[in-house]
Design a protein around this motif. Structure first.
Motif, PDB file in Angstrom:
ATOM      1  N   MET A   1     -31.982  42.143 -59.226  1.00 58.13           N
ATOM      2  CA  MET A   1     -32.607  42.234 -57.931  1.00 58.13           C
ATOM      3  C   MET A   1     -31.735  43.096 -57.015  1.00 58.13           C
ATOM      4  N   ILE A   2     -32.347  44.081 -56.365  1.00 59.06           N
ATOM      5  CA  ILE A   2     -31.640  44.984 -55.468  1.00 59.06           C
ATOM      6  C   ILE A   2     -31.816  44.476 -54.038  1.00 59.06           C
ATOM      7  N   VAL A   3     -30.717  44.353 -53.328  1.00 60.51           N
ATOM      8  CA  VAL A   3     -30.759  43.886 -51.944  1.00 60.51           C
ATOM      9  C   VAL A   3     -30.338  45.036 -51.044  1.00 60.51           C
ATOM     10  N   HIS A   4     -31.204  45.375 -50.100  1.00 58.25           N
ATOM     11  CA  HIS A   4     -30.892  46.423 -49.137  1.00 58.25           C
ATOM     12  C   HIS A   4     -30.269  45.776 -47.911  1.00 58.25           C
ATOM     13  N   LEU A   5     -29.161  46.309 -47.455  1.00 63.82           N
ATOM     14  CA  LEU A   5     -28.471  45.730 -46.317  1.00 63.82           C
ATOM     15  C   LEU A   5     -29.224  45.926 -45.009  1.00 63.82           C
ATOM     16  N   ASN A   6     -30.019  46.971 -44.912  1.00 63.46           N
ATOM     17  CA  ASN A   6     -30.714  47.241 -43.666  1.00 63.46           C
ATOM     18  C   ASN A   6     -32.105  46.621 -43.609  1.00 63.46           C
ATOM     19  N   ALA A   7     -32.491  45.855 -44.616  1.00 58.72           N
ATOM     20  CA  ALA A   7     -33.802  45.227 -44.637  1.00 58.72           C
ATOM     21  C   ALA A   7     -33.709  43.836 -44.016  1.00 58.72           C
ATOM     22  N   ILE A   8     -34.462  43.623 -42.933  1.00 58.32           N
ATOM     23  CA  ILE A   8     -34.511  42.312 -42.293  1.00 58.32           C
ATOM     24  C   ILE A   8     -35.872  41.708 -42.630  1.00 58.32           C
ATOM     25  N   THR A   9     -35.838  40.636 -43.358  1.00 59.74           N
ATOM     26  CA  THR A   9     -37.061  39.974 -43.788  1.00 59.74           C
ATOM     27  C   THR A   9     -37.348  38.786 -42.878  1.00 59.74           C
ATOM     28  N   PRO A  10     -38.572  38.287 -42.890  1.00 60.43           N
ATOM     29  CA  PRO A  10     -38.886  37.101 -42.087  1.00 60.43           C
ATOM     30  C   PRO A  10     -38.012  35.895 -42.452  1.00 60.43           C
ATOM     31  N   VAL A  11     -37.663  35.763 -43.714  1.00 62.63           N
ATOM     32  CA  VAL A  11     -36.817  34.651 -44.135  1.00 62.63           C
ATOM     33  C   VAL A  11     -35.430  34.769 -43.501  1.00 62.63           C
ATOM     34  N   SER A  12     -34.886  35.979 -43.464  1.00 62.21           N
ATOM     35  CA  SER A  12     -33.562  36.153 -42.855  1.00 62.21           C
ATOM     36  C   SER A  12     -33.615  35.888 -41.361  1.00 62.21           C
ATOM     37  N   LEU A  13     -34.722  36.255 -40.689  1.00 67.07           N
ATOM     38  CA  LEU A  13     -34.858  35.965 -39.268  1.00 67.07           C
ATOM     39  C   LEU A  13     -34.915  34.464 -39.010  1.00 67.07           C
ATOM     40  N   ILE A  14     -35.591  33.730 -39.866  1.00 63.18           N
ATOM     41  CA  ILE A  14     -35.662  32.273 -39.732  1.00 63.18           C
ATOM     42  C   ILE A  14     -34.278  31.659 -39.912  1.00 63.18           C
ATOM     43  N   ILE A  15     -33.547  32.137 -40.890  1.00 63.21           N
ATOM     44  CA  ILE A  15     -32.196  31.615 -41.130  1.00 63.21           C
ATOM     45  C   ILE A  15     -31.297  31.909 -39.930  1.00 63.21           C
ATOM     46  N   ILE A  16     -31.369  33.113 -39.389  1.00 60.18           N
ATOM     47  CA  ILE A  16     -30.569  33.473 -38.211  1.00 60.18           C
ATOM     48  C   ILE A  16     -30.952  32.590 -37.026  1.00 60.18           C
ATOM     49  N   GLY A  17     -32.245  32.356 -36.849  1.00 64.90           N
ATOM     50  CA  GLY A  17     -32.711  31.488 -35.768  1.00 64.90           C
ATOM     51  C   GLY A  17     -32.208  30.067 -35.904  1.00 64.90           C
ATOM     52  N   LEU A  18     -32.240  29.531 -37.119  1.00 62.09           N
ATOM     53  CA  LEU A  18     -31.752  28.169 -37.347  1.00 62.09           C
ATOM     54  C   LEU A  18     -30.252  28.063 -37.093  1.00 62.09           C
ATOM     55  N   ILE A  19     -29.501  29.060 -37.513  1.00 63.09           N
ATOM     56  CA  ILE A  19     -28.049  29.057 -37.266  1.00 63.09           C
ATOM     57  C   ILE A  19     -27.774  29.126 -35.761  1.00 63.09           C
ATOM     58  N   ALA A  20     -28.512  29.972 -35.048  1.00 65.57           N
ATOM     59  CA  ALA A  20     -28.340  30.070 -33.599  1.00 65.57           C
ATOM     60  C   ALA A  20     -28.700  28.745 -32.930  1.00 65.57           C
ATOM     61  N   LEU A  21     -29.739  28.087 -33.410  1.00 66.58           N
ATOM     62  CA  LEU A  21     -30.137  26.791 -32.863  1.00 66.58           C
ATOM     63  C   LEU A  21     -29.045  25.753 -33.075  1.00 66.58           C
ATOM     64  N   LEU A  22     -28.427  25.762 -34.240  1.00 71.15           N
ATOM     65  CA  LEU A  22     -27.352  24.816 -34.519  1.00 71.15           C
ATOM     66  C   LEU A  22     -26.108  25.091 -33.676  1.00 71.15           C
ATOM     67  N   ILE A  23     -25.796  26.371 -33.478  1.00 70.30           N
ATOM     68  CA  ILE A  23     -24.580  26.727 -32.744  1.00 70.30           C
ATOM     69  C   ILE A  23     -24.756  26.503 -31.239  1.00 70.30           C
ATOM     70  N   PHE A  24     -25.837  27.002 -30.667  1.00 69.11           N
ATOM     71  CA  PHE A  24     -25.993  26.989 -29.214  1.00 69.11           C
ATOM     72  C   PHE A  24     -26.820  25.824 -28.691  1.00 69.11           C
ATOM     73  N   GLY A  25     -27.656  25.254 -29.505  1.00 69.20           N
ATOM     74  CA  GLY A  25     -28.504  24.156 -29.054  1.00 69.20           C
ATOM     75  C   GLY A  25     -29.781  24.670 -28.417  1.00 69.20           C
ATOM     76  N   PRO A  26     -30.787  23.795 -28.316  1.00 67.13           N
ATOM     77  CA  PRO A  26     -32.101  24.232 -27.810  1.00 67.13           C
ATOM     78  C   PRO A  26     -32.115  24.549 -26.315  1.00 67.13           C
ATOM     79  N   LYS A  27     -31.167  24.042 -25.541  1.00 65.02           N
ATOM     80  CA  LYS A  27     -31.186  24.280 -24.094  1.00 65.02           C
ATOM     81  C   LYS A  27     -30.658  25.661 -23.735  1.00 65.02           C
ATOM     82  N   LYS A  28     -29.744  26.209 -24.512  1.00 62.61           N
ATOM     83  CA  LYS A  28     -29.146  27.505 -24.178  1.00 62.61           C
ATOM     84  C   LYS A  28     -29.872  28.689 -24.808  1.00 62.61           C
TER      85      LYS A  28
END
Length: 75
Positions: A1-28
């Motif tokens: 499987m070839i992974v492109h570093l510049n490809a942002i998929t919906p799954v990666s956006l969800i993962i980034i969102g969940l990490i941000a939610l865990l770090i900053f919390g829903p209020k910030k």
């Protein structure tokens, strides 16, 4: 499987969102989103101003060169 570093998929956006939610919390998160949007808007307007300045300089330079060529042809 070839992974492109510049490809942002919906799954990666969800993962980034969940990490941000865990770090900053829903209020910030809304305030951080607004701050990022404002920063991005200011950056775009600043870079647009730089490219407009370059275009104006090139146009003025061409006009000056054209006038000098006309003067040389008249002589």
């Amino acid at each position: 499987m070839i992974v492109h570093l510049n490809a942002i998929t919906p799954v990666s956006l969800i993962i980034i969102g969940l990490i941000a939610l865990l770090i900053f919390g829903p209020k910030k998160l809304p305030s951080l989103g607004r701050a990022m949007g404002t920063t991005l808007r200011e950056f775009r307007s600043a870079t647009k101003g730089l490219t407009d300045d370059d275009d104006d300089f090139d146009t003025k330079k061409k006009v000056i060169e054209h006038k000098e060529n006309e003067k040389n042809e008249v002589k």
